[in-house]
Design an enzyme around this catalytic site. Structure first.
Site, PDB file in Angstrom:
ATOM      1  CB  CYS A  68      14.955 -27.373   2.945  1.00  0.00           C
ATOM      2  SG  CYS A  68      14.704 -25.914   3.949  1.00  0.00           S
ATOM      3  CG  HIS A 107      11.541 -29.276   2.469  1.00  0.00           C
ATOM      4  ND1 HIS A 107      11.576 -29.401   3.838  1.00  0.00           N
ATOM      5  CD2 HIS A 107      11.579 -27.932   2.194  1.00  0.00           C
ATOM      6  CE1 HIS A 107      11.657 -28.188   4.369  1.00  0.00           C
ATOM      7  NE2 HIS A 107      11.646 -27.292   3.408  1.00  0.00           N
ATOM      8  CG  ASN A 156      10.026 -25.433   6.257  1.00  0.00           C
ATOM      9  OD1 ASN A 156      11.026 -26.105   6.508  1.00  0.00           O
ATOM     10  ND2 ASN A 156       9.925 -24.720   5.152  1.00  0.00           N
TER      11      ASN A 156
HETATM   12  O1  UT7 Z   1      11.850 -24.422   3.165  1.00  0.00           O
HETATM   13  C1  UT7 Z   1      12.689 -23.669   2.336  1.00  0.00           C
HETATM   14  C2  UT7 Z   1      12.037 -23.285   1.069  1.00  0.00           C
HETATM   15  N1  UT7 Z   1      11.004 -22.323   1.329  1.00  0.00           N
HETATM   16  C3  UT7 Z   1       9.843 -22.404   0.725  1.00  0.00           C
HETATM   17  O2  UT7 Z   1       9.612 -23.300  -0.036  1.00  0.00           O
HETATM   18  C4  UT7 Z   1       8.836 -21.279   0.977  1.00  0.00           C
HETATM   19  C5  UT7 Z   1       8.118 -20.903  -0.304  1.00  0.00           C
HETATM   20  N2  UT7 Z   1       7.222 -19.792  -0.130  1.00  0.00           N
HETATM   21  C6  UT7 Z   1       6.044 -19.874   0.561  1.00  0.00           C
HETATM   22  O3  UT7 Z   1       5.741 -20.906   1.103  1.00  0.00           O
HETATM   23  C7  UT7 Z   1       5.132 -18.690   0.577  1.00  0.00           C
HETATM   24  O4  UT7 Z   1       5.543 -17.743  -0.397  1.00  0.00           O
HETATM   25  C8  UT7 Z   1       5.052 -17.977   1.963  1.00  0.00           C
HETATM   26  C9  UT7 Z   1       4.340 -18.892   2.934  1.00  0.00           C
HETATM   27  C10 UT7 Z   1       6.436 -17.647   2.455  1.00  0.00           C
HETATM   28  C11 UT7 Z   1       4.220 -16.685   1.848  1.00  0.00           C
HETATM   29  O5  UT7 Z   1       2.956 -16.985   1.322  1.00  0.00           O
HETATM   30  P1  UT7 Z   1       2.400 -16.158   0.069  1.00  0.00           P
HETATM   31  O6  UT7 Z   1       1.102 -16.745  -0.234  1.00  0.00           O
HETATM   32  O7  UT7 Z   1       3.436 -16.229  -1.029  1.00  0.00           O
HETATM   33  O8  UT7 Z   1       2.259 -14.708   0.658  1.00  0.00           O
HETATM   34  P2  UT7 Z   1       2.920 -13.336   0.193  1.00  0.00           P
HETATM   35  O9  UT7 Z   1       4.289 -13.226   0.734  1.00  0.00           O
HETATM   36  O10 UT7 Z   1       2.723 -13.159  -1.289  1.00  0.00           O
HETATM   37  O11 UT7 Z   1       1.985 -12.300   0.907  1.00  0.00           O
HETATM   38  C12 UT7 Z   1       0.603 -12.143   0.540  1.00  0.00           C
HETATM   39  C13 UT7 Z   1      -0.025 -11.133   1.491  1.00  0.00           C
HETATM   40  C14 UT7 Z   1       0.795  -9.858   1.663  1.00  0.00           C
HETATM   41  O12 UT7 Z   1      -0.104  -8.792   1.886  1.00  0.00           O
HETATM   42  P3  UT7 Z   1      -0.505  -7.767   0.726  1.00  0.00           P
HETATM   43  O13 UT7 Z   1       0.794  -7.143   0.301  1.00  0.00           O
HETATM   44  O14 UT7 Z   1      -1.120  -8.602  -0.349  1.00  0.00           O
HETATM   45  O15 UT7 Z   1      -1.440  -6.825   1.400  1.00  0.00           O
HETATM   46  C15 UT7 Z   1       1.589 -10.133   2.921  1.00  0.00           C
HETATM   47  O16 UT7 Z   1       1.961  -8.951   3.568  1.00  0.00           O
HETATM   48  O17 UT7 Z   1      -0.116 -11.739   2.794  1.00  0.00           O
HETATM   49  C16 UT7 Z   1       0.590 -10.913   3.732  1.00  0.00           C
HETATM   50  N3  UT7 Z   1       1.218 -11.781   4.722  1.00  0.00           N
HETATM   51  C17 UT7 Z   1       0.590 -12.217   5.799  1.00  0.00           C
HETATM   52  N4  UT7 Z   1      -0.636 -12.004   6.267  1.00  0.00           N
HETATM   53  C18 UT7 Z   1      -0.979 -12.602   7.413  1.00  0.00           C
HETATM   54  C19 UT7 Z   1       2.473 -12.304   4.690  1.00  0.00           C
HETATM   55  N5  UT7 Z   1       2.666 -13.069   5.776  1.00  0.00           N
HETATM   56  C20 UT7 Z   1       1.519 -13.025   6.476  1.00  0.00           C
HETATM   57  C21 UT7 Z   1       1.112 -13.627   7.678  1.00  0.00           C
HETATM   58  N6  UT7 Z   1      -0.147 -13.398   8.098  1.00  0.00           N
HETATM   59  N7  UT7 Z   1       1.916 -14.417   8.386  1.00  0.00           N
END
Ligand code: UT7
Length: 324
Positions: free
Chosen positions: A122, A246, A280
């Protein structure tokens, strides 16, 4: 010892034109919720995406690069014959060989171009822009077409809710040429290879990322890289008219903007939010956002624009440009 002749390049470089393209198929959050356990509210609140574009099997990374590159050339008012080098930053070609750049150059009609792909995920566009600018200043290239193009849907498990909601397809391009005064600042780049395991291709097939680890890294380490780029260009944060990080996650973009404002960036600095309707798109996200922001009038000719890319590697790079 025999001394070799040195090429003499241009005193400085600038962006002569930009262009972008996205596939026709719009995919909403509700479309994704119909095939996996997610919902519109979660995606909007956690990532900021409302919709994105997916390319079908009939559209390749090379197809999108040709389209974006052709539009950038038209914007620059140049013909293919006036370009001698093509760089295609990307991380989603189906195989390491053949590269995309030689095919793209051929299809656009650039004869015998210097052509190579560059993989900094990226961060690829900012890396490639730095390389293009330095090639021109060194005299190795005259005019360079830099095209970030990605077909992320080829490398994302369509049922993996952590990634399928974020990544999308598209291409964005810039034509880089010689100038009397610098309009592309020095690149500020680096890497954090100790965090390599936070984003990689699982079983060489699908993207895996430790979202929270990458999120924390991006929200703490990238604003200082952007500030270094501003300083390297001889400016201060208050000079920046538009910030285009990005487009990884709207919350990361906003966190970088907020951090820059604590270091003197103006309240009226425009912060790119192209992710909302584009998703993205990795190395395509910055040039695509720049193109869209010019069309909307959010960025106009002469504006000081700060760009910064970051992602798998982990690799990052940023520089200041003057908007064409
Ligand atoms: O482009 C390359 C570089 N990449 C990045 O910069 C990405 C950086 N990371 C992020 O943008 C975020 O961490 C994500 C968008 C990937 C994930 O968001 P988050 O707020 O960090 O969510 P999480 O992975 O901590 O998950 C929180 C909760 C979890 O449930 P529990 O365990 O709290 O019950 C996940 O299972 O949200 C759940 N979850 C979802 N729920 C509904 C994860 N994905 C989803 C989803 N829909 N799509």
């Amino acid at each position: 010892m025999t001394a070799l002749k040195q090429l003499s390049g241009a005193p400085a470089t600038r962006i002569l034109g930009v262009g972008s393209t996205q596939p026709d198929t719009v995919v909403t959050n509700d479309d994704l919720a119909s095939r996996m356990d997610t919902n519109d509210q979660w995606i909007r609140e956690r990532v900021g995406i409302v919709e994105r574009r997916f390319a079908g099997p009939e559209v390749s990374l090379v197809d999108m690069a040709v389209e974006a590159g052709t539009r950038a050339l038209a914007d620059a008012g140049l013909t293919a014959a006036e370009v001698d080098t093509v760089i295609v930053p990307n991380c989603t070609m189906p195989a390491p060989i053949p590269n995309a750049a030689a095919q793209v150059a051929d299809r656009i009609g650039i004869q015998a171009a210097g052509a190579f792909d560059l993989n900094a995920a990226c961060a690829g566009f900012c890396y490639a822009l730095g390389v293009a600018s330095d090639l021109i200043k060194a005299g190795s290239a005259g005019t360079v077409l830099v095209i970030g193009s990605e077909k992320l849907t080829d490398v994302v498990d369509p049922y993996d809710r952590a990634n399928a909601i974020i990544f999308a397809d598209g291409a964005g391009a810039a034509v880089v040429g010689a100038a009397e005064q610098p309009e592309i600042g020095p690149v500020s780049w680096g890497s954090a290879g100790d965090l390599v395991d936070t984003i990689y291709m699982r079983d060489h097939r699908y993207i895996y990322q430790e979202g929270q680890a990458v999120f924390r890294w991006a929200t703490t380490k990238i604003a200082p890289v952007a500030l270094r780029a501003v300083e390297a260009a001889g400016l201060s944060a208050a000079d920046v008219d538009a910030l285009i990080p990005h487009q990884a996650n709207l919350r990361i973009v906003e966190a970088i903007g907020k951090r820059l404002r604590t270091h003197g960036a103006r309240e009226d600095m425009v912060v790119a939010d192209d992710i909302v309707y584009s998703g993205n798109t990795s190395s395509a996200s910055i040039p695509m956002a720049l193109d869209h922001m010019r069309v909307k009038g959010q960025v106009t000719k002469g504006d000081v624009v700060l760009i910064v890319g970051f992602g798998a590697g982990l690799s990052y790079a940023g520089q200041v440009i003057i908007a064409p």
